[in-house]
Write an enzyme that holds these catalytic residues in place. Structure first.
Site, short mmCIF file in Angstrom:
data_model
loop_
_atom_site.label_atom_id
_atom_site.label_comp_id
_atom_site.label_asym_id
_atom_site.label_seq_id
_atom_site.Cartn_x
_atom_site.Cartn_y
_atom_site.Cartn_z
N GLU A 138 -13.18 9.29 5.43
CA GLU A 138 -14.06 8.83 4.34
C GLU A 138 -13.69 9.46 3.00
O GLU A 138 -14.56 9.71 2.16
CB GLU A 138 -15.53 9.12 4.66
CG GLU A 138 -16.13 8.27 5.73
CD GLU A 138 -15.77 6.81 5.59
OE1 GLU A 138 -15.61 6.33 4.46
OE2 GLU A 138 -15.61 6.16 6.63
C1 LIG Z 1 -10.02 10.05 13.38
C2 LIG Z 1 -9.81 9.30 12.10
C3 LIG Z 1 -10.52 8.14 11.88
C4 LIG Z 1 -10.33 7.41 10.69
N1 LIG Z 1 -11.00 6.21 10.51
C5 LIG Z 1 -10.66 5.43 9.46
C6 LIG Z 1 -11.21 4.11 9.32
O1 LIG Z 1 -12.03 3.66 10.12
N2 LIG Z 1 -10.78 3.35 8.28
C7 LIG Z 1 -9.87 3.79 7.37
O2 LIG Z 1 -9.53 3.03 6.46
N3 LIG Z 1 -9.35 5.04 7.46
C8 LIG Z 1 -9.72 5.86 8.48
N4 LIG Z 1 -9.16 7.12 8.59
C9 LIG Z 1 -8.21 7.56 7.62
C10 LIG Z 1 -8.75 8.63 6.71
O3 LIG Z 1 -9.73 8.08 5.85
C11 LIG Z 1 -7.56 9.26 5.98
O4 LIG Z 1 -6.86 10.01 6.95
C12 LIG Z 1 -7.97 10.10 4.80
O5 LIG Z 1 -8.52 9.29 3.80
C13 LIG Z 1 -6.80 10.90 4.22
O6 LIG Z 1 -5.68 10.11 4.03
P1 LIG Z 1 -4.26 10.59 4.63
O7 LIG Z 1 -4.46 10.89 6.08
O8 LIG Z 1 -3.25 9.58 4.27
O9 LIG Z 1 -3.98 11.95 3.93
P2 LIG Z 1 -3.23 12.15 2.52
O10 LIG Z 1 -3.78 11.20 1.52
O11 LIG Z 1 -1.78 12.16 2.74
O12 LIG Z 1 -3.74 13.60 2.13
C14 LIG Z 1 -3.19 14.79 2.70
C15 LIG Z 1 -3.72 15.99 1.91
O13 LIG Z 1 -3.33 15.88 0.54
C16 LIG Z 1 -4.44 15.89 -0.31
N5 LIG Z 1 -4.23 14.98 -1.43
C17 LIG Z 1 -3.84 13.70 -1.39
N6 LIG Z 1 -3.75 13.20 -2.63
C18 LIG Z 1 -4.10 14.18 -3.47
C19 LIG Z 1 -4.23 14.28 -4.90
N7 LIG Z 1 -4.00 13.25 -5.69
N8 LIG Z 1 -4.61 15.47 -5.43
C20 LIG Z 1 -4.88 16.50 -4.62
N9 LIG Z 1 -4.79 16.46 -3.29
C21 LIG Z 1 -4.41 15.32 -2.72
C22 LIG Z 1 -5.62 15.44 0.54
O14 LIG Z 1 -6.86 15.91 0.03
C23 LIG Z 1 -5.25 16.06 1.88
O15 LIG Z 1 -5.66 17.39 1.92
C24 LIG Z 1 -9.40 7.88 9.74
C25 LIG Z 1 -8.70 9.07 9.98
C26 LIG Z 1 -8.88 9.76 11.15
C27 LIG Z 1 -8.08 11.02 11.38
#
Ligand SMILES: Cc1cc2nc3c(=O)[nH]c(=O)nc-3n(C[C@H](O)[C@H](O)[C@H](O)COP(=O)(O)OP(=O)(O)OC[C@H]3O[C@@H](n4cnc5c(N)ncnc54)[C@H](O)[C@@H]3O)c2cc1C
Length: 610
Positions: free
Chosen positions: A448
């Protein structure tokens, strides 16, 4: 293994009957013919019974059976299917989110019930909650055709729903998504093509159909979040009479193998592999400048899900806490420091164990206060006829939602670890319930929108709303409370700390503004997470002291022999603990931000290798 659903309804009864003016909500047109304050206890007790007797026994299947992907099919534990239908058929499911449904409960009451269900089996709840949120999007933004196709069956639970934002290369940065929508000859219908990952409930064997709410870019629309539109994309195609007519070219291509919440199927989804995937646009197509409405629409579901995330974090933390209390009463170890020659005692008698328990209790009550104040505001916003009340509720909801999501989930991770500490070695063992709870709660700081994204929302957007007036009013309310009660007979010191904390908080804002005006922009994201915590601690401190004022009055009336004395004594001491031990983090945060250390920015990237 070893789930143990221990919970208490007492704090909710206090919140709903003694603290918040829930009578005001129940007297609104939407509810007045159905419920009164006198029904609250009964509703909570019923929900508690369902959580304990129906939901909690399914919890062990998260680890014992798990969601599985075999031969291209996703299966969930069989007990989850029974629970899904039981909750939907008995009014505890998505149907309560249908504002038009007769006799639905206001959020402030329904969510108290939901807390027990989340405590009983948090990993199961997204099957219901995501479906309800997706149904809400269809109801709010679908045209008559889309509503006719999906709305009723989604609210009844017959069709499930998901939210599909994340893609392999677009997580936090959802604006970079690659999923495309191509117009077809049929108005409002698009051909969808793309891959989404981490989709909760993307596939399961509970319902015959799943309506995915998919963010995609219509061909030619603007880049970034501005060009995104939202589509209802069913797994199975449906005709106007409600019959399923065949597959819609939506495939689950795998599920994640996760650290916790293992019964929740987290799916990689392929849309339109064979160019046969139809999606119905919600709202209008992109305008002549290529601006879509999708992101703004999706925020309705995301804001709901952010509050639910913080709430689930609280529920699991509370289960860990109640288990820790039970354990520390039973476990005998050591002697009192003041009487080393006495009999051995229960560990709950030891100072440090009591510290851990009160730390958990105070935080749990603080988070619950913030969450229920916010659900109360949600009900005002959606059902009150009073324009002024609506305006205030909307402002509070905007500010408090990122706090609920991020603060409660960060704390859940720390506090479940504290619960484990209370258990000693047994806490680290799978025979006791804490290890699983620790694993489960970690997800809440990630999905989220990661907690950093919430902090950015707070400092980058909520601070500035209405040219800063919205947030200034939010702060002034805390200050007003502390000033109005400055001479409180018992809580005078706590009021003074709160007042000083408001002053310090304003200084934090001024310091960040000073950095920004000096062109030192990175100081804002650098300190945003600390600021979100400080903000949460400020509002939580105020809400707990507000509750303590009521509790102290009760103590004065009832005396210490009354059966309810322990509860009110707990409320006063939880507030005292929080204000003296947690709220001062705000002073430290100010000091750190004023100091303005930039080592994080200055460190050579190569230095991280060592
Ligand atoms: C069990 C599970 C269920 C999920 N369910 C859903 C779902 O139903 N629908 C859906 O759409 N998604 C879902 N997700 C996805 C989830 O919302 C994302 O994993 C989350 O938004 C983070 O994106 P990412 O994993 O690509 O991490 P990234 O965006 O790669 O982030 C990695 C790290 O970098 C940091 N970061 C990234 N960009 C920046 C920035 N600009 N400045 C500073 N820090 C930054 C983040 O805060 C984080 O700490 C789910 C994930 C999991 C693990």
């Amino acid at each position: 293994m070893a789930s143990n659903f221990l919970y208490s309804t007492r704090d909710h009864k206090f919140i709903l009957k003694e603290w918040l003016e829930v009578g005001k909500i129940l007297s609104l047109d939407a509810y007045k013919d159905y419920y009164s304050v006198d029904d609250i206890d009964n509703i909570l007790e019923q929900a508690f019974k369902v959580a304990k007797e129906v939901a909690a026994p399914t919890r062990d299947d998260n680890e014992a059976i798990q969601a599985r992907f075999e031969n291209g099919k996703v299966t969930v534990p069989p007990s989850f299917k029974e629970l899904y239908w039981f909750l939907n058929e008995n009014g505890w499911g998505a149907s309560n989110e249908d504002d038009e449904a007769e006799g639905h409960l206001p959020q402030v009451l329904f969510r108290a019930c939901g807390e027990y269900l989340a405590g009983a089996n948090a990993a199961f709840m997204p099957y219901i909650l995501a479906s309800a949120g997706a149904a809400g999007l269809v109801a709010s933004f679908g045209d008559e055709r889309v509503k006719g196709l999906f709305k009723e069956k989604m609210f009844s639970g017959e069709y499930a729903g998901t939210m599909c934002l994340t893609e392999p290369n677009a997580g936090s940065d959802v604006g970079d998504l690659l999923t495309k929508a191509y117009p077809t000859d049929e108005k409002g219908v698009y051909r969808i093509k793309g891959t989404k990952c981490f989709i909760t409930g993307g596939e399961q064997d509970i319902t015959e159909n799943i309506v995915h709410l998919v963010l995609a870019r219509v061909e030619g629309a603007k880049p970034g979040t501005k060009g995104i539109s939202l589509f209802a994309v069913p797994k199975m195609r449906v005709d106007e009479t409600g019959n399923i007519t065949g597959s819609n070219d939506v495939q689950c291509v795998g599920i994640e193998h996760k650290m916790g919440i293992k019964g929740s199927a987290t799916c990689v989804m392929s849309f339109g592999e064979n160019n046969e995937c139809q999606g119905y646009i919600l709202g209008n197509p992109p305008d002549e400048e290529g601006r879509g409405e999708g992101m703004a629409q999706m925020f309705q579901m995301m804001n709901g899900a952010r509050a639910e995330t913080g709430h689930a974090a609280l529920a699991e933390t509370a289960v860990a806490y109640y288990n820790a209390v039970a354990y520390t009463v039973e476990r005998v170890q050591g002697r009192p420091i003041t009487n080393p020659k006495s009999e051995r005692v229960s560990i709950i008698k030891h100072e440090d164990v009591r510290r851990m328990l009160l730390d958990m209790k105070a935080h749990i009550e603080a988070m619950r206060a913030l969450i229920f104040k916010t659900y109360f505001d949600f009900d005002i916003l959606h059902s009150s006829p009073d324009e002024e009340d609506i305006k205030k509720a909307k402002a509070a909801l905007e500010v408090n939602t990122p706090l609920i999501k991020a603060y409660c989930s960060d704390k859940a991770w720390e506090l479940t670890a504290e619960a484990m500490q209370c258990f000693g070695g047994n806490g680290y063992s799978e025979e006791y319930p804490i290890a699983e709870l620790c694993r489960d709660v970690k997800i809440y700081s990630i999905w989220e929108g990661t907690n950093f994204i919430q902090s950015l929302d707070l400092v980058g957007r909520k601070w500035m709303m209405g040219k800063g007036k919205v947030f200034a009013a939010w702060l002034a309310e805390i200050e007003g409370f502390a000033s109005d009660n400055a001479a409180h007979a018992v809580l005078e010191k706590e009021m003074a700390i709160l007042k000083r904390a408001v002053d310090a908080y304003r200084e934090i804002q001024n310091t960040i503004a000073g950095y920004a005006m000096g062109g030192n922009i990175p100081m804002m994201p650098l300190y945003a997470t600390r600021i979100l915590h400080a903000t949460s601690e400020l509002i939580c401190g105020k809400l707990l002291v507000e509750q303590a004022v009521i509790a102290q009055k009760k103590i004065d009336e009832l005396g210490s022999d009354h059966y309810d004395y322990a509860f009110y004594n707990g409320k006063v001491n939880a507030a005292r603990y929080y204000v003296h031990n947690i709220v001062p983090n705000i002073f430290r945060t100010l000091e750190v931000i004023k100091d303005g250390d930039t080592s994080v920015l200055d460190i050579d990237e190569g230095a991280f290798q060592y």
